[in-house]
Motif scaffolding. Structure first.
Motif, PDB file in Angstrom:
ATOM      1  N   LEU A   1      15.085  -9.986   0.667  1.00  0.00           N
ATOM      2  CA  LEU A   1      13.565 -10.821   0.843  1.00  0.00           C
ATOM      3  C   LEU A   1      13.068 -10.623   2.169  1.00  0.00           C
ATOM      4  O   LEU A   1      12.066 -10.356   2.562  1.00  0.00           O
ATOM      5  N   VAL A   2      13.964 -11.048   2.962  1.00  0.00           N
ATOM      6  CA  VAL A   2      13.980 -10.959   4.391  1.00  0.00           C
ATOM      7  C   VAL A   2      13.647  -9.549   4.933  1.00  0.00           C
ATOM      8  O   VAL A   2      12.349  -9.299   5.732  1.00  0.00           O
ATOM      9  N   ILE A   3      14.148  -8.571   4.659  1.00  0.00           N
ATOM     10  CA  ILE A   3      14.082  -7.285   4.827  1.00  0.00           C
ATOM     11  C   ILE A   3      12.892  -6.666   4.597  1.00  0.00           C
ATOM     12  O   ILE A   3      11.903  -6.245   5.418  1.00  0.00           O
ATOM     13  N   ASP A   4      12.460  -6.841   3.433  1.00  0.00           N
ATOM     14  CA  ASP A   4      11.364  -6.590   2.664  1.00  0.00           C
ATOM     15  C   ASP A   4       9.919  -7.197   3.334  1.00  0.00           C
ATOM     16  O   ASP A   4       8.934  -6.248   3.595  1.00  0.00           O
ATOM     17  N   VAL A   5      10.094  -8.350   3.707  1.00  0.00           N
ATOM     18  CA  VAL A   5       8.769  -9.034   4.270  1.00  0.00           C
ATOM     19  C   VAL A   5       8.666  -8.570   5.902  1.00  0.00           C
ATOM     20  O   VAL A   5       7.504  -8.471   6.063  1.00  0.00           O
ATOM     21  N   LEU A   6       9.801  -8.417   6.370  1.00  0.00           N
ATOM     22  CA  LEU A   6       9.612  -8.210   7.943  1.00  0.00           C
ATOM     23  C   LEU A   6       9.392  -6.880   8.128  1.00  0.00           C
ATOM     24  O   LEU A   6       9.169  -6.240   9.333  1.00  0.00           O
ATOM     25  N   LYS A   7       9.191  -5.901   7.154  1.00  0.00           N
ATOM     26  CA  LYS A   7       8.737  -4.680   7.213  1.00  0.00           C
ATOM     27  C   LYS A   7       6.997  -4.404   7.124  1.00  0.00           C
ATOM     28  O   LYS A   7       6.604  -3.716   7.396  1.00  0.00           O
TER      29      LYS A   7
END
Length: 529
Positions: A147-153
């Motif tokens: 979720l962190v990876i997807d959001v910070l994209k």
């Protein structure tokens, strides 16, 4: 009324020295703080924000470290390290911090720390009283990491020259000790032990993705690997964890809420002013984007070497020793930095202290004197560390295997706070901050390293003290002070000084060894123009 500059000059004559008796008195007081330590198991939703000094919790949990890989790129978004790159970097960190903080709040994860590019979070639920608790925690950690990876994209801003964040996540599972982290109203939990340390290590460097230690892999039924830090979870493995975790929030929901929050609570423009030395008086809790600080200074990191192995040896046998050693050592290191050398602690990062110090005026940093101060402070930190180990041993506390690795660097430092009112975290970032940390990480427990910029701008006596490899073993206060005084005396002798001049180094040997010259800013140009 005396001017601020004159008051600081008079204080500097009394400070900027390390005294054995003064250090011993403070260490004795800190030992009394933890004469009786209570260790309890963490078995329910207990408040970890205000753990008493003499108490610790044994916590079974999953530790997640998210490392933003392109922070260094942001600091080099301009060739010249001026205000522009610092403003963009702080905004970059601020935007992404606010997004990640929202994720943790929505997923019932605990934010432990956010230090520049690194986030440390804890997943402690479900507790060990439930069947399959560890596997459930690891699955949840992986889902949160994705979720962190997807959001910070999606949380960059091209209009503000802010890119999306590239993220690498490290995850480990196991038992750690939770203690108080911080002093004087700035308190938060700190987790000591293998899982926090290994999660940080596996998150450090390399490609983006989610990486699990073998302990975490075993918990969810994955095979062990010879080098888990080189093998990211596959898309299928991540999806299996997401299915089992069943988070009730999506990346799009987080991004939409974040965008609304950014609209309602805009970051505003970062504005910098200089702080009149000493840095000890810098009021960090009052800083905001519009009220940030920036100037040339020394960044110094001092890390307790061997502490993870030390915790592992004692977590089940003598955990009280861990609490006592950490409290006494860190309190004394902070005292040396702030009281003896007028520096400012930025934060404790696990068993490491990060601080800044500066000599000069509101208008100009005195480069050579700042680097001299940094060198003497580094020596004093080691002297106090050695004395703390001695006194802890005298009080029956095992400290075998502990050392102190120190690194410092000179350059422009930007200091601010990230987040929104009521939840801001302090931040000091620059090329020099990252370089000072790298210098510390390259040291053993007996070494002190000076960064390249500090070395290039240092007076000859300090260059000789460290040598061409810029490292010195066993550099305590006496060695640092004697080395500076000796070289200053030789230089003055070559200049043909009379009785008054030759007497100056002898007097300085008992205190801060400035060369005999008029006070005032150095005219030597910095390497950071």
């Amino acid at each position: 009324m005396k001017s601020k500059t004159k008051k600081h000059s008079e204080r500097k004559k009394m400070s900027h020295t390390w005294k054995h008796d003064r250090a011993a008195e403070n260490i004795d007081k800190r030992i009394k703080d933890v004469e009786s330590v209570k260790i309890v198991d963490y078995v329910r939703d207990t408040d970890l924000e205000s753990i008493p000094t003499a108490k610790a919790y044994k916590v079974d949990g999953v530790h997640l470290y998210a490392d933003i890989l392109n922070l260094e790129d942001m600091l080099h978004c301009t060739d010249f390290e001026g205000e522009t790159c610092h403003k963009r970097t702080l905004r970059f960190l601020n935007q992404h911090f606010r997004a990640v903080d929202r994720i943790l709040n929505k997923t019932d994860a605990k934010r432990v720390d956010f230090h520049n590019q690194r986030l440390h979070a804890l997943i402690s639920k479900p507790y060990n009283t439930q069947t399959g608790a560890e596997a459930a925690r690891v699955n949840r950690a992986v889902a949160i990491a994705q979720l962190v990876i997807d959001v910070l994209k999606q949380t960059g801003d091209s209009d503000e020259h802010i890119p999306d964040a590239k993220v690498r996540v490290g995850i480990d599972s196991g038992r750690a000790l939770a203690v108080n982290n911080g002093r004087n109203g700035y308190r938060e939990p700190l987790f000591l032990g293998e899982p926090a340390n290994q999660a940080a290590k596996i998150a450090n460097g390399g490609a983006s993705g989610i990486f699990l230690t073998n302990a975490a892999r075993k918990a969810i039924g994955l095979d062990s690997l010879e080098q888990p830090a080189k093998t990211a979870l596959t898309r299928e493995e991540i999806e299996a964890c997401q299915d089992k975790a069943a988070l009730d929030v999506t990346a799009q929901t987080i991004v939409s809420e974040w965008e609304k929050d950014m609209e309602n609570n805009p970051i505003g423009a970062f504005q910098f002013s200089r702080h009149t030395p000493p840095f000890r008086t810098m009021d960090i809790p009052s800083l905001t984007p519009a009220n940030s600080r920036r100037q040339e200074a020394i960044s110094i990191y001092a890390d307790i070497d061997g502490f993870t192995n030390y915790v592992n040896r004692h977590i089940d046998d003598r955990p009280e020793d861990v609490v006592k050693a950490l409290h006494v050592i860190r309190a004394e290191l902070e005292r040396v930095l702030t009281s003896d050398f007028d520096g400012r602690r930025i934060r404790f990062i696990g068993d490491c202290i990060h601080g800044l110090l500066c000599e000069g005026t509101a208008q100009t940093t005195d480069i050579e004197e700042t680097i001299r101060s940094g060198t003497l402070c580094a020596g004093a930190l080691r002297s106090s560390f050695d004395l703390a180990l001695e006194k802890l041993g005298d009080n029956g506390v095992d400290t075998e295997g502990l050392g102190l690795a120190i690194g410092f660097e000179y350059g422009f430092m930007a200091v601010s706070r990230l987040g929104i009112k009521g939840g801001r975290v302090r931040c000091a970032v620059s090329r020099g901050v990252l370089a000072s940390e790298r210098e510390q990480m390259g040291c053993t427990g007996v070494q002190t390293a000076i960064g390249q910029a500090a070395y290039d701008n240092a007076p000859d006596e300090i260059k000789k003290l460290f040598g061409s490899n810029r490292k010195k073993s066993d550099l305590d206060y006496d060695a640092a002070n004697a080395g500076q005084a000796e070289q200053t005396q030789k230089a003055e002798s070559r200049q043909g000084g009379g009785l008054l001049r030759s007497a100056a180094p002898a007097a300085a040997a008992g205190g801060f060894s400035f060369p005999a010259k008029a006070a005032g800013p150095s005219k030597k140009p910095a390497s950071f123009a």
